[in-house]
Design an enzyme around this catalytic site. Structure first.
Site, PDB file in Angstrom:
ATOM      1  N   GLU A  38      -3.274   1.747   3.529  1.00  0.00           N
ATOM      2  CA  GLU A  38      -2.278   1.064   4.407  1.00  0.00           C
ATOM      3  C   GLU A  38      -3.556   0.801   5.614  1.00  0.00           C
ATOM      4  O   GLU A  38      -3.258   0.790   6.647  1.00  0.00           O
ATOM      5  CB  GLU A  38      -1.586   1.718   4.843  1.00  0.00           C
ATOM      6  CG  GLU A  38      -1.261   3.406   5.835  1.00  0.00           C
ATOM      7  CD  GLU A  38      -2.470   4.166   4.615  1.00  0.00           C
ATOM      8  OE1 GLU A  38      -2.725   4.302   4.033  1.00  0.00           O
ATOM      9  OE2 GLU A  38      -2.633   5.341   5.307  1.00  0.00           O
ATOM     10  N   HIS A  51      -7.119   5.367   2.708  1.00  0.00           N
ATOM     11  CA  HIS A  51      -5.916   4.908   2.813  1.00  0.00           C
ATOM     12  C   HIS A  51      -6.307   2.924   2.582  1.00  0.00           C
ATOM     13  O   HIS A  51      -6.281   2.892   3.701  1.00  0.00           O
ATOM     14  CB  HIS A  51      -6.096   5.387   4.583  1.00  0.00           C
ATOM     15  CG  HIS A  51      -5.419   6.309   4.586  1.00  0.00           C
ATOM     16  ND1 HIS A  51      -4.515   7.032   5.013  1.00  0.00           N
ATOM     17  CD2 HIS A  51      -6.246   7.575   4.723  1.00  0.00           C
ATOM     18  CE1 HIS A  51      -4.421   8.824   4.856  1.00  0.00           C
ATOM     19  NE2 HIS A  51      -5.883   8.593   4.942  1.00  0.00           N
ATOM     20  N   CYS A  69      -3.836   9.853  -1.098  1.00  0.00           N
ATOM     21  CA  CYS A  69      -4.763  10.737  -0.113  1.00  0.00           C
ATOM     22  C   CYS A  69      -4.630  12.231  -0.640  1.00  0.00           C
ATOM     23  O   CYS A  69      -4.369  12.169  -1.724  1.00  0.00           O
ATOM     24  CB  CYS A  69      -4.438  10.618   1.539  1.00  0.00           C
ATOM     25  SG  CYS A  69      -5.452  11.190   2.596  1.00  0.00           S
TER      26      CYS A  69
END
Lengths: 125, 250
Positions: free
Chosen positions: B226, B224, B140
């Site tokens: 994650e 993202h 990001c």
């Protein structure tokens, strides 16, 4: 509940009610289209300086838990929702409060639940 | 667009105040949210049911040492890196490449974070000092920093990408992944210099979603990996980074 307004710089005014902090906050107003994840949104540092508007209409329906926290505090400047769920239903919730906003914290524990920032939240009347 | 949320002011007062406020894109929010000092992430005892723990890796001793540059890191990045068997240290956003290299990392991750990447020259310098020295992954904001370090321009998107269902195409494999996103700025791939190339694009608007270096162990993603919240489909990106780190150690 006190009345609250969201005023945009182009002059648009939205009226609602405050839940959470009763104060004043400003920021860039952004929307998030995820259907879940309000706890992650609230604690995501990338939302610093922003007022977040989830497009999913119901917020708080699975409470707040100890696992989904993404940083050590609430990062959004404000949170604007359509409807607040007052009776969250999930075994993971540690805060079956009437609001998605956590009210207590124990900073000693790495899994602590963050306190609300001075941000103001609003929902429509 | 700036907005003011209040239970204390009238709309006229709010509008008046809005006119005097600084622009969102002129404020360095990274310094507000990043850690003031270095800390190590040892996992979270209250987080036994860690959403992304990696069962295979958990039993092994720590293998690699990963330094995460905190531009506003999300805990799930630390949970995943730790869950994959790494020792994880988080350093302030203002750390120089020299500071970071002193920690003898096997790999460096530049975290996500808020605001305008054009204000973060100090992170760009650290990135320039690390590329070629250590394997680097940018997520990001970290991706935007990597793009800028290679001459790329960053610009503000009209609405930004924030949500859990953004389709991204991996240009190398041709595969499309559904990703979680939260970014208001994007990298313009046109001006990239050196051997950095666009590896992923967003299928909604064609903007750059990933970069990779043709020679060095360096890559980044705008979305993202994650998740949290969002699809977990992209956690493999961390495994890809760990492969890079291990390859680099040989």
């Amino acid at each position: 509940m006190r009345k609250a307004i969201l005023v945009l710089e182009d002059g648009t005014v939205y009226e609602g009610y405050s839940f959470g902090g009763e104060s004043t906050a400003w920021g860039e107003v952004v929307f998030n289209t995820s259907m879940t994840g309000y706890q992650e949104m609230l604690t995501d540092p990338s939302y610093a300086g922003q007022i977040v508007v989830p497009t999913y209409p119901l917020i708080g329906n699975y409470g707040i838990n100890e696992q989904d926290v993404e940083s050590r505090r609430i990062q959004v400047k404000g949170f604007v929702i359509r409807e607040e769920c007052r009776g969250p239903a999930t075994g993971r919730a540690r805060r079956p409060s009437t609001s998605p906003w956590p009210r207590t914290a124990s900073p000693a524990s790495p899994g602590w639940i963050p306190e609300p920032s001075p941000a103001t939240c609003a929902r429509p009347g | 667009m700036l907005g003011l949320l209040t239970s204390e002011m009238t709309s006229d007062e709010a509008l008046h105040q809005l006119k005097d406020l600084p622009r969102y894109e002129a404020i360095d929010y990274v310094k507000e949210v990043c850690t003031g000092q270095l800390y190590s992430w040892s996992g979270n005892p209250n987080d036994a049911a860690s959403k992304m723990s990696h069962p295979a890796a958990r039993k092994t001793a720590h293998r690699d040492h990963i330094v995460v540059v905190d531009g506003g890191v999300k805990y799930n990045i630390l949970r995943i890196l730790h869950g994959l068997g790494n020792s994880v240290v988080v350093v302030p956003c203002t750390s120089s490449a020299k500071d970071i290299l002193k920690l003898k990392p096997d790999g460096v991750v530049f975290s996500p974070g808020p605001g305008n990447p054009a204000l973060l020259g100090y992170m760009e310098e650290a990135m320039k000092g690390l590329v070629g020295q250590k394997p680097v992954m940018g997520i990001c904001l970290g991706h935007q920093i990597l793009g800028r370090a290679f001459g790329g321009r960053t610009f503000k998107l009209k609405f930004g990408h924030r949500g859990g269902n953004h389709p991204v195409k991996d240009l190398i494999s041709g595969r499309v992944h559904i990703t979680a996103q939260n970014h208001g700025f994007a990298v313009d791939g046109e001006m990239l210099k050196g051997d950095l190339e666009v590896s992923h694009v967003n299928l909604n608007d064609g903007t750059v979603e990933g970069l990779r270096h043709k020679e060095l162990p360096v890559f980044s993603i705008q979305y993202h990996s994650e998740a949290s919240p969002g699809p977990r489909d992209n956690v493999y990106m961390f495994e890809r980074f760990m492969e890079m780190v291990r390859e680099n150690k040989k």
